[in-house]
Design a protein around this motif. Structure first.
Motif, PDB file in Angstrom:
ATOM      1  N   VAL A  15     -34.882 -32.276  16.173  1.00 27.00           N
ATOM      2  CA  VAL A  15     -34.886 -31.385  15.019  1.00 27.00           C
ATOM      3  C   VAL A  15     -33.721 -31.689  14.084  1.00 27.00           C
ATOM      4  O   VAL A  15     -32.579 -31.813  14.504  1.00 27.00           O
ATOM      5  N   ASN A  16     -34.038 -31.797  12.806  1.00 22.86           N
ATOM      6  CA  ASN A  16     -33.062 -32.087  11.769  1.00 22.86           C
ATOM      7  C   ASN A  16     -33.200 -31.027  10.692  1.00 22.86           C
ATOM      8  O   ASN A  16     -34.209 -30.971   9.997  1.00 22.86           O
ATOM      9  N   THR A  17     -32.208 -30.157  10.544  1.00 26.62           N
ATOM     10  CA  THR A  17     -32.246 -29.149   9.482  1.00 26.62           C
ATOM     11  C   THR A  17     -31.187 -29.469   8.437  1.00 26.62           C
ATOM     12  O   THR A  17     -30.083 -29.905   8.760  1.00 26.62           O
ATOM     13  N   GLY A  18     -31.547 -29.245   7.175  1.00 26.64           N
ATOM     14  CA  GLY A  18     -30.629 -29.481   6.079  1.00 26.64           C
ATOM     15  C   GLY A  18     -29.925 -28.207   5.664  1.00 26.64           C
ATOM     16  O   GLY A  18     -29.967 -27.190   6.368  1.00 26.64           O
ATOM     17  N   PRO A  19     -29.277 -28.207   4.491  1.00 21.02           N
ATOM     18  CA  PRO A  19     -28.590 -27.014   3.995  1.00 21.02           C
ATOM     19  C   PRO A  19     -29.564 -25.847   3.839  1.00 21.02           C
ATOM     20  O   PRO A  19     -30.740 -26.037   3.505  1.00 21.02           O
ATOM     21  N   ASN A  70     -38.261 -24.978   4.675  1.00 29.45           N
ATOM     22  CA  ASN A  70     -38.151 -23.607   4.159  1.00 29.45           C
ATOM     23  C   ASN A  70     -39.049 -23.425   2.939  1.00 29.45           C
ATOM     24  O   ASN A  70     -39.693 -24.379   2.492  1.00 29.45           O
ATOM     25  N   PRO A  71     -39.096 -22.213   2.356  1.00 33.69           N
ATOM     26  CA  PRO A  71     -39.963 -22.004   1.196  1.00 33.69           C
ATOM     27  C   PRO A  71     -39.690 -22.951   0.038  1.00 33.69           C
ATOM     28  O   PRO A  71     -40.610 -23.328  -0.691  1.00 33.69           O
ATOM     29  N   ARG A  72     -38.430 -23.354  -0.141  1.00 31.11           N
ATOM     30  CA  ARG A  72     -38.078 -24.258  -1.229  1.00 31.11           C
ATOM     31  C   ARG A  72     -38.623 -25.676  -1.021  1.00 31.11           C
ATOM     32  O   ARG A  72     -38.566 -26.511  -1.942  1.00 31.11           O
ATOM     33  N   SER A  73     -39.148 -25.927   0.141  1.00 30.48           N
ATOM     34  CA  SER A  73     -39.707 -27.253   0.446  1.00 30.48           C
ATOM     35  C   SER A  73     -41.190 -27.335   0.133  1.00 30.48           C
ATOM     36  O   SER A  73     -41.833 -28.333   0.487  1.00 30.48           O
TER      37      SER A  73
END
Length: 277
Positions: A221-225, A242-245
């Motif tokens: 798993v790789n999560t960004g800001p 996330n929703p912004r994606s």
């Protein structure tokens, strides 16, 4: 002329369990469902929409706001599309799609909101569908909480989820052995992004967080800001954090579908990670 057909799997959940007993409100996020679907339609792809029980998903009220869209006009367009478009108002069951044959579908997509954590991640029919798409290496996309639905591919997905709720991580890891997506790089809604929802909407904590659950099953798993667009591609799988994606994931899925039309077995060799903003 249609470029192909994408199977979109939605959730029927409108409540989610919280620690200490009881439940909180949930559902699908409006933009996470509608933005990719509208993009697919605009790109020339047909949509077949299905849920476990064949009824239309509940939209999480927290997502039914213009703040999740580019502007007020985009929000109103999305809301009208969800309310009136035949694309999202003709809903089948997942089982019916299996019985009529999965080979007609060129790709797969599941949106987020917390709802998939309740039903899709332990749905046997979804598991059968995902195993088919994995074997065929057909583009398979998940957004926000949606990636947790990928554990439905486990033979004992219900027990895996129950072990997570019970805090039995060793047992959950054992139940995750043999997961088709073990070793895949992916992203999902982060623990820190979840915290405001727990505090302000659920007024309680979830039994498990999404990155930990996928890691226990065997994902990388790789999560960004927090709340910034983040998409990870590995082989046939495309995940958005996330929703912004929503827009970046839609672009990545359409590109993968277009590549497959040109080179049908391209997903088999696309094993390197791609992270896009």
């Amino acid at each position: 002329m249609s470029k192909g057909t994408v199977l979109v799997a939605g959730s029927n959940a409108n409540r989610i369990e919280i620690r200490g007993g009881g439940t909180g409100p949930t559902g699908q996020y409006l933009n996470e469902l509608v933005v990719p679907v509208m993009a697919l339609v605009d790109a020339g792809y047909d949509i077949v929409f299905a849920t476990p029980n064949g009824s239309k998903p509940h939209i999480d009220p927290a997502s039914d706001k213009a703040v999740h869209f580019d502007d007020e006009a985009a929000y109103r367009q999305a809301r009208a599309f969800f309310d009136t478009s035949p694309v999202l108002n003709k809903v089948s069951t997942l089982r019916a799609l299996i019985e009529t044959g999965l080979d007609r579908y060129d790709g797969f997509f599941t949106p987020g909101g917390q709802a998939p954590v309740v039903d899709l991640m332990q749905d046997g029919d979804l598991g059968e569908i995902l195993r088919f798409f994995h074997v065929q290496a057909r583009p398979t996309a998940f957004l926000c909480h949606g990636p947790i639905a990928s554990v439905a591919a486990l033979p004992r997905a219900k027990e895996f989820r129950a072990a997570l709720i019970a805090g039995e991580t060793v047992r959950a890891a054992a139940l995750g052995n043999g997961w088709q997506y073990a070793g895949y790089k992916m992203t999902v809604y982060s623990r820190s992004e979840e915290k405001p929802i727990e505090e302000q909407i659920l007024h309680g904590k979830l039994y498990f967080d999404m990155p930990s659950a996928l890691t226990i099953a065997g994902a990388q798993v790789n999560t960004g800001p927090d709340f910034a667009p983040h998409v990870v591609e590995d082989r046939e799988m495309i995940t958005g954090q996330n929703p912004r994606s929503d827009h970046p994931l839609a672009r990545a899925l359409i590109a993968a579908l277009d590549r497959r039309r040109i080179k049908p077995n391209a997903s088999h060799t696309a094993s390197a990670e791609k992270v896009s903003p």
